[in-house]
Design a protein around this motif. Structure first.
Motif, PDB file in Angstrom:
ATOM      1  N   TYR A  78       0.855  -1.188   0.000  1.00 24.65           N
ATOM      2  CA  TYR A  78       0.000   0.000   0.000  1.00 24.65           C
ATOM      3  C   TYR A  78       0.889   1.235   0.000  1.00 24.65           C
ATOM      4  O   TYR A  78       1.786   1.367   0.850  1.00 24.65           O
ATOM      5  N   ARG A  82      -2.891   4.094  -2.311  1.00 22.92           N
ATOM      6  CA  ARG A  82      -3.095   3.217  -3.463  1.00 22.92           C
ATOM      7  C   ARG A  82      -2.651   1.795  -3.129  1.00 22.92           C
ATOM      8  O   ARG A  82      -1.548   1.564  -2.622  1.00 22.92           O
ATOM      9  N   VAL A 368      -1.883   0.751 -14.297  1.00 23.63           N
ATOM     10  CA  VAL A 368      -3.055   0.896 -13.420  1.00 23.63           C
ATOM     11  C   VAL A 368      -4.199   0.081 -13.990  1.00 23.63           C
ATOM     12  O   VAL A 368      -4.470   0.133 -15.204  1.00 23.63           O
ATOM     13  N   GLY A 384      -8.257   0.152 -10.087  1.00 16.90           N
ATOM     14  CA  GLY A 384      -7.485   1.209  -9.434  1.00 16.90           C
ATOM     15  C   GLY A 384      -6.155   0.752  -8.881  1.00 16.90           C
ATOM     16  O   GLY A 384      -5.336   1.582  -8.454  1.00 16.90           O
ATOM     17  N   THR A 385      -5.893  -0.548  -8.892  1.00 18.28           N
ATOM     18  CA  THR A 385      -4.626  -1.067  -8.381  1.00 18.28           C
ATOM     19  C   THR A 385      -3.472  -0.638  -9.289  1.00 18.28           C
ATOM     20  O   THR A 385      -3.579  -0.667 -10.505  1.00 18.28           O
TER      21      THR A 385
END
Length: 497
Positions: A78, A82, A368, A384-385
């Motif tokens: 993390y 994000r 992304v 969104g990762t």
């Protein structure tokens, strides 16, 4: 004042509760996205493990790789709000590279790339727009264009090698960076930058380098914010160069640098009665040229440094390089290495390719996830990762004795670049594969040939000198500190040609 204090006192429990709820939801969100993947069970609030990354990028990414292991081949973490995935497994990396499209993965080049690089950027393009721009780039890498560049590259390399000769040890990192920056300026937009513009360019690019490794705080006085503004100025300067080149090519002049070959094709198309190609305005081209600069500058700096470090540690490889170059090209001729001679240097090119495999400059290529994407039978990448396919880890999978520096693996008999093609990802894969890889390899081969032929060099060894550091591409920890001395009676005088 009393009223305000009492109001705050009454609201304080609610504020604290809301903050605790936010932190709890943040942790739960991370754990839900992580599922059963290896990775920390608890992450620091809001900033995640960003401080660990900025403080020691090498240890951070080594730990991510070790955590991923060979099964499942990916790990979680993390960073600044994000959720991220590190991908060690080559086949999983291919799933990312092969699915760069609007509804799957977006290439970002940097964890906070869109904010840093600006709007006009080739790496963010998809579909027909992306294909159209890549078609426009084709004239930049024809044999004629590459021949023009090799001449310019050699003039710059020789100019810098002359300056490097010292009686004391020199740290090559900054010297090589300066060499590459001048090479990029000369090859990409040569005649369109005067000395003042080159000096400003150098300052702004250094600001960009510093900011790309900093926390993403986009405020005055913070390195990231200064880097973003430096990129804007650099792109504006390159846009002006594009305009000047268009005007010169419209007058029928011969191309002398990369932007000329590009603009010549655009001008020819317009003169034939067609509308200007999409994305061929000066401002957009300025942004695309910055992409080239970013890709060429730092990646080449990394490769040139590792080439010196590895050649010094492998005397037999160095002997064979010098032998081959001397058989094909003589510095006493005062003639430039031709593209035909460059093609004959097969062993030296194998050394260059092995440098890139053994120490890929950009160890990861961040993307992304635009939507939830099923990566394996048991894990779906959440929307969104930020996903980091590891080019570095792939370079040590499949190949014969991958931990050994062995240029012969790229010989015509072994052809490991074909046998293990899916593991050789230093130039990417899929629709966004590096368009300038021939130019990049030519630059590395020319440098190896000239550096090893004209100079003797001995590494100044220290504890951990060969450890990897990020700045932002990888380099030896000591910056490649060497003693240099001339090994020829006189340097070639290319200007006589």
């Amino acid at each position: 004042m009393i009223f305000s204090a009492s109001m705050f006192a009454s609201l304080a429990p609610h504020i604290v509760s809301a903050l605790l709820l936010f932190l709890l939801l943040e942790q739960l969100s991370y754990l839900i996205k992580k599922r059963n993947l290896p990775g920390p069970l608890f992450v620091p609030p809001i900033i995640g493990n960003a401080i660990s990354l900025v403080r020691d990028p090498t240890s951070f990414w080594y730990k991510q790789s070790a955590t991923a292991g060979t099964s499942p081949g990916l790990s979680a973490n993390y960073l600044v709000g994000r959720f991220i995935l590190y991908i060690r497994d080559t086949e999983l990396s291919h799933q990312i590279f092969s699915n760069v499209r609007p509804d799957a993965f977006h290439l970002v080049g940097h964890p906070f790339g869109k904010k840093l690089f600006g709007d006009h950027n080739l790496i963010y393009m998809f579909g027909e727009d992306h294909k159209s721009v890549r078609r426009q780039l084709a004239p930049n890498f024809t044999p004629k264009a590459l021949s023009t560049y090799t001449a310019l590259q050699q003039l710059v390399i020789l100019r810098h090698l002359r300056r490097w000769e010292e009686t004391r040890p020199v740290v090559l990192r900054n010297l090589v960076r300066e060499l590459n920056l001048e090479t990029s300026q000369t090859v990409f937009v040569g005649p369109y930058l005067d000395k003042e513009a080159r000096d400003s360019f150098r300052r702004d690019y250094n600001l960009f380098n510093l900011g790309s490794m900093a926390l993403p705080v986009d405020l005055p006085g913070f390195a990231f914010g200064e880097a973003r503004r430096a990129v804007t100025r650099l792109a504006e300067t390159l846009a002006v160069c594009a305009g000047k080149s268009k005007a010169r090519m419209a007058e029928g002049e011969e191309p002398t640098c990369l932007i000329d070959f590009w603009m010549q094709a655009i001008v020819s198309e317009v003169n034939s009665g067609y509308p200007p190609p999409p994305h061929s305005g000066d401002e957009e081209i300025g942004g695309f040229l910055f992409d080239f600069l970013f890709a060429a500058q730092d990646a080449s700096t990394s490769s040139l440094l590792w080439a010196v470090a590895l050649l010094e540690s492998e005397p037999e490889v160095l002997r064979r390089v010098r032998e081959e170059v001397a058989r094909i090209w003589s510095h006493e001729s005062d003639k430039l290495i031709t593209v035909e001679q460059l093609a004959e240097m097969k062993y030296t090119r194998a050394v260059a390719r092995e440098v890139v495999r053994f120490r890929p400059p950009a160890t990861m290529v961040p993307h992304v996830a635009a939507r939830d994407f099923p990566l394996t039978a048991s894990y779906t990448v959440p929307k969104g990762t930020i996903v980091f396919p590891s080019v570095y880890d792939s370079s040590f999978q499949g190949f014969t004795e991958p931990d050994r520096f062995d240029p012969d693996r790229f010989s015509e008999t072994r052809r490991e670049d074909q046998v293990f093609k899916r593991n050789f990802l230093a130039f990417g894969w899929g629709p966004h594969q590096c368009v300038g890889q021939r130019y990049a390899l030519n630059h590395l081969v020319l440098f190896i040939a000239m550096f090893s032929s004209l100079l003797d060099f001995e590494r100044v060894r220290s504890d951990g000198c060969d450890e990897i550091v990020y700045c932002p591409t990888i380099s030896p920890k000591d910056g490649c500190t060497v003693f240099l001395s001339r090994r020829v009676a006189a340097y070639p005088n290319f200007l006589l040609n």
